[in-house]
Design a protein around this motif. Structure first.
Motif, PDB file in Angstrom:
ATOM      1  N   UNK A 190       0.938  -1.255   0.210  1.00  0.00           N
ATOM      2  CA  UNK A 190      -0.041  -0.070   0.082  1.00  0.00           C
ATOM      3  C   UNK A 190       0.776   1.337   0.072  1.00  0.00           C
ATOM      4  N   UNK A 191       0.294   2.346  -0.684  1.00  0.00           N
ATOM      5  CA  UNK A 191       0.969   3.526  -0.378  1.00  0.00           C
ATOM      6  C   UNK A 191       0.149   4.686  -0.256  1.00  0.00           C
ATOM      7  N   UNK A 192       0.492   5.628   0.436  1.00  0.00           N
ATOM      8  CA  UNK A 192      -0.270   6.818   0.771  1.00  0.00           C
ATOM      9  C   UNK A 192       0.156   8.085   0.426  1.00  0.00           C
ATOM     10  N   UNK A 193      -0.275   9.271   0.093  1.00  0.00           N
ATOM     11  CA  UNK A 193       0.039  10.536  -0.305  1.00  0.00           C
ATOM     12  C   UNK A 193      -0.892  11.650   0.209  1.00  0.00           C
ATOM     13  N   UNK A 194      -0.259  12.763   0.730  1.00  0.00           N
ATOM     14  CA  UNK A 194      -0.932  13.694   1.069  1.00  0.00           C
ATOM     15  C   UNK A 194      -1.489  14.793  -0.021  1.00  0.00           C
ATOM     16  N   UNK A 195      -2.485  15.058  -0.578  1.00  0.00           N
ATOM     17  CA  UNK A 195      -2.991  15.713  -1.670  1.00  0.00           C
ATOM     18  C   UNK A 195      -3.332  17.033  -1.202  1.00  0.00           C
ATOM     19  N   UNK A 196      -2.919  18.109  -1.793  1.00  0.00           N
ATOM     20  CA  UNK A 196      -3.382  19.659  -1.660  1.00  0.00           C
ATOM     21  C   UNK A 196      -4.135  19.764  -2.614  1.00  0.00           C
TER      22      UNK A 196
END
Length: 343
Positions: A190-196
């Motif tokens: 799994x991967x996560x990212x913070x989206x602006x």
């Protein structure tokens, strides 16, 4: 009886019998089929090499054909979900892909050649996507995963997880690389990212995506096999290192080594067989074999098999012969008594 005239005897005109003509025709067709059909089977590859993309991403599909000598111009045919699509060049460009038009199984073919196996391109509408190669993953392969996000958005702090355990965190590097993957590294990634958000970068949302990575076995655990259980001193001894290579990786070059009591008796070689032309008592021992790929990325050792070289003297052979004859005579006597009493 049909007589042959002298003029016919002297003629040099040679006529092939009908059965021979049919045989030659079949041989000709077989050879030509071998040159065209199975000999040239292309493969569809992606650039970038991801089997899943987000809509509006660009991707180039290439019809890779095994090299032939000499190289010759080719016309290509492309198919999506087994239906012809426009395109006659080696590369097919998918620009600003949409879900409806981009997603599907792609194949290619050259004139006179086989059609490729289908390769699936998945187009999604995720904000964050864990990208992986489209082809099957085998032990020893390098594997790169990418934490990708939708265009026109800014994303920060990518993180990678395996079975809910964090394995990588970075401010900007969106890739995770394994040089030589093993079967034990199969699992849920799994991967996560913070989206602006575009209209207000002070608003940040976290999104994620996951995929199960299954690492396939390249070749089976090796097994020592011997041609005969009884090896007599002076006889040839043949020991083979038996493995099963996955058919889809049939072209993989493997090297084999053999050991007796932990010591090398034959170093790595492409042959899976070890031979002793005239075995001696000192050739007895516990034999093992090791198999590895040419690059050494995958290596497996067999279990041991003890081989005893036997010395049989002349008197022993005589005793065996006497025992066999005695057994035969005894069996005959029992049969005679049985049938005599029955009558």
């Amino acid at each position: 009886m049909v007589k042959t005239s002298d003029s016919q005897k002297g003629s040099h005109n040679f006529q092939v019998p009908a059965t021979m003509s049919v045989f030659l025709a079949i041989m000709f067709l077989s050879l030509n089929m071998g040159k065209s059909g199975g000999a040239i089977k292309p493969m569809v590859t992606f650039t970038p090499n991801w089997g899943n993309i987000i809509f509006y991403d660009n991707v180039t599909l290439t019809c890779d054909v095994p090299s032939t000598v000499p190289e010759e111009p080719r016309t290509y045919h492309w198919y999506k979900d087994k239906r012809p699509i426009p395109g006659d060049q080696q590369r097919l460009h998918i620009i600003r892909s949409s879900i409806e038009e981009g997603r599907g199984d792609y194949q290619c073919q050259t004139i006179g050649g086989d059609i490729s196996d289908p390769v699936f391109l998945n187009v999604t509408e995720h904000l964050v996507l864990l990208q992986r190669p489209p082809s099957a993953i085998y032990e020893g392969d390098p594997l790169t995963l990418r934490c990708h996000h939708m265009k026109y958005f800014k994303a920060i702090n990518p993180k990678f997880y395996k079975d809910d355990q964090e394995i990588k965190s970075s401010e900007s590097d969106s890739t995770f690389h394994i040089p030589n993957i093993t079967r034990s590294q199969s699992g849920r990634y799994k991967c996560t990212k913070q989206i602006q958000l575009r209209y207000d970068e002070s608003i940040v949302i976290e999104d994620s995506d996951e995929s199960f990575i299954s690492v396939k076995e390249l070749f089976s655990h090796p097994e020592i096999k011997i041609t005969a259980y009884w090896v007599i001193e002076g006889d040839e001894m043949t020991v083979r290192c038996d493995i099963r290579l996955d058919p889809l990786r049939g072209g993989t070059e493997l090297h084999f080594a053999f050991y007796r009591d932990g010591r090398t008796v034959r170093g790595y070689d492409v042959s899976d067989t070890y031979r002793v032309p005239s075995s001696q008592l000192e050739d007895s021992g516990k034999y093992t074999c090791e198999v590895r790929t040419a690059s050494g990325t995958v290596k497996k050792m067999s279990d041991g098999l003890y081989i005893q070289i036997m010395r049989i003297h002349d008197y022993t052979v005589q005793n065996i012969i006497r025992l066999v004859i005695s057994g035969f005579v005894l069996s005959a006597a029992v049969c005679f008594i049985y049938f005599h009493n029955k009558w």
